[in-house]
Write an enzyme that holds these catalytic residues in place. Structure first.
Site, PDB file in Angstrom:
ATOM      1  N   ASP A  21       0.857  -1.190   0.000  1.00  0.00           N
ATOM      2  CA  ASP A  21       0.000   0.000   0.000  1.00  0.00           C
ATOM      3  C   ASP A  21       0.890   1.237   0.000  1.00  0.00           C
ATOM      4  OD1 ASP A  21      -3.159   0.693   1.102  1.00  0.00           O
ATOM      5  OD2 ASP A  21      -1.628   2.257   1.236  1.00  0.00           O
ATOM      6  N   ASP A  69      -3.921   2.479  -5.089  1.00  0.00           N
ATOM      7  CA  ASP A  69      -2.589   2.501  -4.464  1.00  0.00           C
ATOM      8  C   ASP A  69      -2.249   1.232  -3.694  1.00  0.00           C
ATOM      9  OD1 ASP A  69      -3.952   2.781  -1.999  1.00  0.00           O
ATOM     10  OD2 ASP A  69      -2.350   4.056  -1.209  1.00  0.00           O
ATOM     11  N   GLU A  70      -2.950   0.142  -3.974  1.00  0.00           N
ATOM     12  CA  GLU A  70      -2.627  -1.084  -3.224  1.00  0.00           C
ATOM     13  C   GLU A  70      -2.784  -2.315  -4.101  1.00  0.00           C
ATOM     14  OE1 GLU A  70      -5.556  -2.291  -0.222  1.00  0.00           O
ATOM     15  OE2 GLU A  70      -6.936  -0.883  -1.152  1.00  0.00           O
TER      16      GLU A  70
HETATM   17  P1  TTP Z   1      -5.290   5.072   1.291  1.00  0.00           P
HETATM   18  O1  TTP Z   1      -4.281   4.029   0.958  1.00  0.00           O
HETATM   19  O2  TTP Z   1      -6.421   4.709   2.187  1.00  0.00           O
HETATM   20  O3  TTP Z   1      -4.583   6.308   1.977  1.00  0.00           O
HETATM   21  P2  TTP Z   1      -3.185   6.997   1.667  1.00  0.00           P
HETATM   22  O4  TTP Z   1      -2.396   6.225   0.654  1.00  0.00           O
HETATM   23  O5  TTP Z   1      -3.423   8.417   1.308  1.00  0.00           O
HETATM   24  O6  TTP Z   1      -2.473   6.973   3.080  1.00  0.00           O
HETATM   25  P3  TTP Z   1      -1.801   5.733   3.826  1.00  0.00           P
HETATM   26  O7  TTP Z   1      -0.355   6.093   3.955  1.00  0.00           O
HETATM   27  O8  TTP Z   1      -2.486   5.681   5.152  1.00  0.00           O
HETATM   28  O9  TTP Z   1      -2.040   4.504   2.984  1.00  0.00           O
HETATM   29  O10 TTP Z   1      -5.915   5.637  -0.033  1.00  0.00           O
HETATM   30  C1  TTP Z   1      -5.181   5.794  -1.247  1.00  0.00           C
HETATM   31  C2  TTP Z   1      -5.601   7.051  -1.963  1.00  0.00           C
HETATM   32  O11 TTP Z   1      -6.999   7.012  -2.244  1.00  0.00           O
HETATM   33  C3  TTP Z   1      -5.378   8.311  -1.162  1.00  0.00           C
HETATM   34  O12 TTP Z   1      -4.053   8.825  -1.325  1.00  0.00           O
HETATM   35  C4  TTP Z   1      -6.436   9.229  -1.680  1.00  0.00           C
HETATM   36  C5  TTP Z   1      -7.562   8.321  -2.118  1.00  0.00           C
HETATM   37  N1  TTP Z   1      -8.638   8.350  -1.115  1.00  0.00           N
HETATM   38  C6  TTP Z   1      -9.693   9.232  -1.296  1.00  0.00           C
HETATM   39  O13 TTP Z   1      -9.748   9.966  -2.301  1.00  0.00           O
HETATM   40  N2  TTP Z   1     -10.682   9.289  -0.348  1.00  0.00           N
HETATM   41  C7  TTP Z   1     -10.664   8.503   0.779  1.00  0.00           C
HETATM   42  O14 TTP Z   1     -11.579   8.597   1.635  1.00  0.00           O
HETATM   43  C8  TTP Z   1      -9.563   7.600   0.961  1.00  0.00           C
HETATM   44  C9  TTP Z   1      -9.493   6.737   2.197  1.00  0.00           C
HETATM   45  C10 TTP Z   1      -8.582   7.562  -0.012  1.00  0.00           C
HETATM   46 MG    MG Z   2      -2.181   4.135   0.846  1.00  0.00          MG
END
Ligand code: TTP
Ligand code: MG
Length: 362
Positions: free
Chosen positions: A13, A111-112
């Site tokens: 992720d 992103d995962e």
């Molecule tokens: P995530 O992997 O949940 O969050 P992140 O990558 O920003 O942070 P982390 O380091 O905790 O993994 O989500 C991936 C992307 O998806 C995030 O960068 C933006 C988008 N996203 C949204 O647009 N709205 C949301 O509510 C969430 C959770 C994510």
């Molecule tokens: Mg993330």
């Protein structure tokens, strides 16, 4: 039910993904608090936060929060509107990198991704070496960091990737799985959102251990059929497969050595082992291939790939092995130490379809 006692699953992720993509093209933002989301309009804006970097999280800003709240918490933060096409381009590049390590991948969001590394790693220690190599390559090529969780199943790997963010690497071996899961809050399980958590909390279920200790019949009474699923997860049981794209354009396997080597016999032995695994996947996908490539990464990270296209599509194990070893023999620079070796098949033709044979090639 089929058991998967020896699976090694990665969950990768990206860290604060949208924000990190902005830093990749604008590094001076990095030390600031950065919020990606709609226009805050000095606190009157509507809409929500997509994500924010870890500096902004210190102010209590998080994904899904009203942008006006985020503005109130940190008016001096830099607010940026999301540029989804750009983030998708970087997401695809991340997937391209991990596809080099494993063809059985399941992108789960922008992103995962899950990766079934069971055939690519000898054990969890070896898995850790590969995970570090992937993290390094993502950083070097894209200037982005990611967190990786490694576990015997998907749900635990997903929890593990989240536990040491950012830039984390968490390994949960089979005999540590209960020790790892049980102290955690129930919301760590993917799928337990606010509502489900509230219902379970009202019934004095707070930790994953509490779920494991509650009879399935009680859980299903509270939250329906999902009760059985979370009871299994809490006990470290999750048989779900990695849903990968069987129409992928290549099948590859790579081996990263724990200690770099220039032992030719050892290198050829690994090519043979990799070829066996590739042949199995080729058969699983009922496909034949015509192009065979090898990849060699030397200790200083210089990497070469060499390919050969055969006159006919094949699934013959000897043809795969002999061609890979021929490519290796013709291209390996004697005595140079190798850190990674890989074999790839591409140029596929599904079995049963009309194929170009040696006869009609000419
Ligand atoms: P995530 O992997 O949940 O969050 P992140 O990558 O920003 O942070 P982390 O380091 O905790 O993994 O989500 C991936 C992307 O998806 C995030 O960068 C933006 C988008 N996203 C949204 O647009 N709205 C949301 O509510 C969430 C959770 C994510
Ligand atoms: Mg993330």
């Amino acid at each position: 039910m089929e058991q998967y006692p020896n699976r090694i699953i990665f969950h990768l992720d990206m860290d604060s993904f949208f924000a990190s993509c902005e830093f990749a093209r604008n590094p001076e933002l990095k030390n600031k608090a950065v919020v990606i989301g709609s226009d805050p309009k000095e606190g009157t804006g509507r809409g929500v936060v997509s994500t924010c970097n870890y500096n902004a999280r210190k102010y209590g800003i998080h994904s899904g929060q009203p942008i006006s709240t985020a503005y109130k918490k940190c008016p001096t933060a830099t607010f940026i509107k999301p540029d989804i096409p750009y983030y998708k381009t970087l997401s695809n590049k991340v997937m391209e990198i991990i596809l080099q390590y494993c063809t059985i991948i399941e992108p789960a969001s922008i992103d995962e991704a899950y990766m079934d590394m069971s055939d690519n790693c000898e054990n969890f220690k070896h898995a850790a070496v590969i995970a570090r190599t992937i993290k390094k390559e993502v950083k070097q090529k894209l200037n982005l960091t990611c967190s990786i969780g490694i576990a015997p199943n998907k749900s635990t790997a997903k929890i593990a990737s989240d536990i040491n963010k950012p830039d984390g690497l968490t390994i949960v071996t089979p005999h540590k799985i209960i020790e790892f899961l049980h102290p955690l809050k129930i919301k760590k399980i993917n799928g337990i959102g606010k509502k489900t958590a509230q219902i379970l909390n009202e019934n004095k279920i707070f930790t994953i251990k509490d779920i494991a200790d509650t009879p399935i019949s009680v859980l299903t009474k509270h939250i329906g059929s999902y009760g059985k699923r979370i009871h299994d997860i809490a006990n470290g049981i999750d048989y779900s497969k990695i849903y990968y794209n069987p129409d992928s354009t290549s099948i590859s396997r790579e081996h990263t050595f724990e200690i770099d080597t220039n032992d030719k016999e050892e290198l050829i032995k690994i090519i043979n082992t990799i070829s066996d695994k590739i042949k199995s996947q080729l058969d699983r996908e009922k496909t034949n291939s015509k192009t065979i490539s090898i990849k060699l990464r030397y200790e200083d990270f210089t990497t070469i790939t060499r390919a050969k296209t055969l006159y006919t599509y094949t699934n013959n194990l000897n043809a795969i092995k002999e061609t890979s070893i021929e490519l290796f023999g013709n291209n390996y620079e004697e005595n140079r130490k190798v850190r990674l070796i890989g074999v790839k098949l591409s140029n596929f033709s599904k079995r049963g379809e009309k194929q170009t044979t040696l006869k009609n090639w000419f």
